[in-house]
Design an enzyme around this catalytic site. Structure first.
Site, PDB file in Angstrom:
ATOM      1  N   PHE A  11      -3.318   3.621  -8.092  1.00 49.83           N
ATOM      2  CA  PHE A  11      -3.239   2.354  -7.385  1.00 49.83           C
ATOM      3  C   PHE A  11      -1.825   1.823  -7.268  1.00 49.83           C
ATOM      4  O   PHE A  11      -1.061   1.827  -8.235  1.00 49.83           O
ATOM      5  CB  PHE A  11      -4.046   1.281  -8.132  1.00 49.83           C
ATOM      6  N   ASP A  12      -1.536   1.295  -6.078  1.00 51.16           N
ATOM      7  CA  ASP A  12      -0.525   0.255  -5.967  1.00 51.16           C
ATOM      8  C   ASP A  12      -1.187  -1.030  -6.448  1.00 51.16           C
ATOM      9  O   ASP A  12      -2.395  -1.207  -6.307  1.00 51.16           O
ATOM     10  CB  ASP A  12      -0.090   0.121  -4.511  1.00 51.16           C
ATOM     11  N   VAL A  13      -0.414  -1.936  -7.019  1.00 45.12           N
ATOM     12  CA  VAL A  13      -0.983  -3.169  -7.581  1.00 45.12           C
ATOM     13  C   VAL A  13      -0.765  -4.362  -6.660  1.00 45.12           C
ATOM     14  O   VAL A  13      -1.696  -5.056  -6.262  1.00 45.12           O
ATOM     15  CB  VAL A  13      -0.390  -3.457  -8.980  1.00 45.12           C
ATOM     16  N   THR A  16      -2.426  -4.864  -3.136  1.00 34.94           N
ATOM     17  CA  THR A  16      -3.701  -4.145  -3.161  1.00 34.94           C
ATOM     18  C   THR A  16      -4.686  -4.816  -4.107  1.00 34.94           C
ATOM     19  O   THR A  16      -5.829  -5.110  -3.738  1.00 34.94           O
ATOM     20  CB  THR A  16      -3.480  -2.685  -3.597  1.00 34.94           C
ATOM     21  N   LYS A 152       9.342   2.591  -5.319  1.00 36.09           N
ATOM     22  CA  LYS A 152       8.724   3.180  -4.132  1.00 36.09           C
ATOM     23  C   LYS A 152       9.333   2.530  -2.889  1.00 36.09           C
ATOM     24  O   LYS A 152       9.648   1.348  -2.922  1.00 36.09           O
ATOM     25  CB  LYS A 152       7.205   2.914  -4.136  1.00 36.09           C
TER      26      LYS A 152
END
Length: 240
Positions: A11-13, A16, A152
């Site tokens: 997961f991206d947090v 999201t 990222k």
């Protein structure tokens, strides 16, 4: 390809699981109130995205909470507003207060029964700790920008994650990268050959908000407008 083909969700947090755009708008209220013109929500978010992405490029090893202090300063300069050092620090610390999306905690608790859950996030460990308390689940792995020393969409972050998941008994084909940001996550997912799931939180809004425009749109294997919709799709697969 089915959701049930995978052993883990990475997961991206922010964007999201955590409603970072609402958190940003709230955290910047004191600043934007002093601007001598009306700023739309998207104007604020897009300016934030520009300065944040630039700062991540030039100071990739800086902790996210400290990086946001610089973003606050750059925004104040852009909008011609006086600011204090204390305001910059306060904004950097505000990440811990950013709210979770209403469906995140319940969705994660459900998905935890079926997958290993892993985080690849553009934040620091202390900020993520505050956010994780709102998500109500123990992640099997949490890889932060502070751990990696870059942000990222740099390759380094994905290289790091793919190396570290091997210690969890996983390989690239086992994971479904699940994220909102086309710029930070889905572009690199395409580059690295990762199966990917777009949680399109901004489906009812124009533009890219607090993330940079990715240019050519990346491809994706699944798309849902919320984490709740992802859960429903998984449940439907199990019933089929």
């Amino acid at each position: 390809m089915k959701l049930t083909d995978f052993k883990a969700l990475t997961f991206d947090v922010y964007g999201t699981l955590i409603d970072w755009e609402s958190g940003m708008i709230e955290g910047l209220k004191g600043l934007t109130a002093r601007v001598d013109r009306d700023l739309s929500r998207d104007e604020i978010l897009e300016a934030h995205a520009r300065h944040e992405s630039s700062q991540q490029k030039y100071t990739p090893a800086k902790k996210y909470s400290e990086l946001l202090q610089i973003v606050y300063k750059r925004l104040a300069e852009e909008w011609g507003v006086p600011f204090t050092r204390e305001e910059c620090v306060e904004y950097g610390e505000s990440v811990k207060k950013w709210p979770a999306f209403p469906d995140s905690e319940g969705a994660l608790q459900y998905l935890k029964k079926h997958y290993k859950l892993i985080v690849l996030t553009n934040t620091d460990n202390d900020s993520f700790k505050g956010s994780n308390e709102k998500l109500g689940v123990h992640f099997d792995g949490a890889y932060t920008a502070e751990d990696v020393g870059s942000y990222k969409p740099f390759d380094r972050n994905f290289d790091y994650m793919l190396e570290k998941i091997t210690s969890l008994g996983l390989q690239k084909s086992d994971i479904l990268h699940t994220a909102e940001s086309m710029f930070h996550d889905h572009g690199p997912a395409n580059k690295f050959g990762l199966a990917n799931c777009w949680i399109y939180r901004r489906h009812d809004q124009k533009g890219f908000g607090a993330t940079m425009n990715p240019g050519e749109m990346p491809t994706y294997d699944f798309r849902f407008n919320s984490m709740a919709d992802l859960v429903k799709a998984h449940q439907e697969e199990l019933r089929a």
